[in-house]
Design a protein around this motif. Sequence first.
Motif, PDB file in Angstrom:
ATOM      1  N   SER A   2       0.796  -1.117  -0.105  1.00 40.32           N
ATOM      2  CA  SER A   2       0.049  -0.057  -0.134  1.00 40.32           C
ATOM      3  C   SER A   2       0.904   1.356   0.159  1.00 40.32           C
ATOM      4  CB  SER A   2      -1.017   0.034   1.272  1.00 40.32           C
ATOM      5  OG  SER A   2      -1.710  -1.046   1.316  1.00 40.32           O
ATOM      6  N   LYS A  39     -13.411  -0.739  -2.375  1.00 35.90           N
ATOM      7  CA  LYS A  39     -12.947  -0.035  -1.077  1.00 35.90           C
ATOM      8  C   LYS A  39     -12.786   1.412  -1.085  1.00 35.90           C
ATOM      9  CE  LYS A  39      -9.323  -1.395   2.243  1.00 35.90           C
ATOM     10  NZ  LYS A  39      -8.332  -2.261   2.585  1.00 35.90           N
ATOM     11  N   ASP A  40     -12.138   1.818  -2.183  1.00 38.95           N
ATOM     12  CA  ASP A  40     -11.466   3.253  -2.669  1.00 38.95           C
ATOM     13  C   ASP A  40     -12.516   4.142  -2.784  1.00 38.95           C
ATOM     14  OD1 ASP A  40      -9.116   2.173  -1.615  1.00 38.95           O
ATOM     15  OD2 ASP A  40      -8.941   1.669  -3.773  1.00 38.95           O
ATOM     16  N   TRP A  93     -12.189   3.890   5.421  1.00 40.94           N
ATOM     17  CA  TRP A  93     -12.059   3.890   4.036  1.00 40.94           C
ATOM     18  C   TRP A  93     -12.597   5.279   3.441  1.00 40.94           C
ATOM     19  CZ3 TRP A  93     -14.958  -1.305   2.682  1.00 40.94           C
ATOM     20  CH2 TRP A  93     -14.075  -2.351   3.073  1.00 40.94           C
ATOM     21  N   LYS A  96     -10.206   7.949   4.097  1.00 43.98           N
ATOM     22  CA  LYS A  96      -8.778   7.901   3.225  1.00 43.98           C
ATOM     23  C   LYS A  96      -9.451   8.235   1.660  1.00 43.98           C
ATOM     24  CE  LYS A  96      -4.939   5.109   1.566  1.00 43.98           C
ATOM     25  NZ  LYS A  96      -4.521   3.549   1.788  1.00 43.98           N
ATOM     26  N   GLY A  97     -10.626   7.919   1.186  1.00 41.27           N
ATOM     27  CA  GLY A  97     -11.224   8.114  -0.106  1.00 41.27           C
ATOM     28  C   GLY A  97     -11.163   9.676  -0.325  1.00 41.27           C
ATOM     29  N   ASN A 119      -5.253   0.433   6.873  1.00 37.66           N
ATOM     30  CA  ASN A 119      -5.739   1.472   5.874  1.00 37.66           C
ATOM     31  C   ASN A 119      -4.977   2.500   5.413  1.00 37.66           C
ATOM     32  OD1 ASN A 119      -8.308  -0.168   4.644  1.00 37.66           O
ATOM     33  ND2 ASN A 119      -8.724   0.144   6.833  1.00 37.66           N
TER      34      ASN A 119
END
Length: 208
Positions: A2, A39-40, A93, A96-97, A119
């Motif tokens: 990642s 997930k993103d 998620w 972070k997205g 993550n």
Amino acid sequence: MSDKFTTLKGTAAPLMRANIDTDAILPSRFLTRINETGKDGFGGFLFGDWRFEKDEKTPKPDFVLNQANYKDAKIMLARDNFGCGSSREHAVWALKGYGIRCVVAPSFGEIFFNNCFKNMVLPVALDEDAVEAIAAQVEAGQRTVSVDLETQTVTAPDGTAYHFDIDAARKDALLKGLDAIGVTLQGWDQIKAWQDADRVKRPWNYLD
């Protein structure tokens, strides 16, 4: 593999509330969208009920991330117990997205805290006075905050550096950009050697 977390410098958004739970971070009705967004793809639903009107499209002008000064925030400031509530990993998620890679607060919900490390989002626990001091500067117009994972410091807009603690193994994984699978694969040679030896001892356990 990642993305690595080493240093982060950018706009901090002050959402100075306590007990912000995972349902506020990502309302439950958006959880099923994993099939269409992956997930993103949850950043657009971050703080869905606080950020948008009931039509889920019209931004509420008074919410911090809808204000021009904070739209590009990479760091979030909050009060105690950020990420409490249900165990939904989707909340991390969504953060972070949206682009938020670090949350600074006096304390966190335990499961949310652990999910952050899975993550590549860094949860930084600073004492209440430090968080309030940083937030006051940000709200006064000095919005750039720096986070240095190597030195374990958060630097406020006025240059004051605050030290934070972090588990050594988690720090190493973030610096290398390794999730749990990546950390495990670092020991692949030892795993393979054990399997090869075990295959000789107990061949009936293997299909090939």
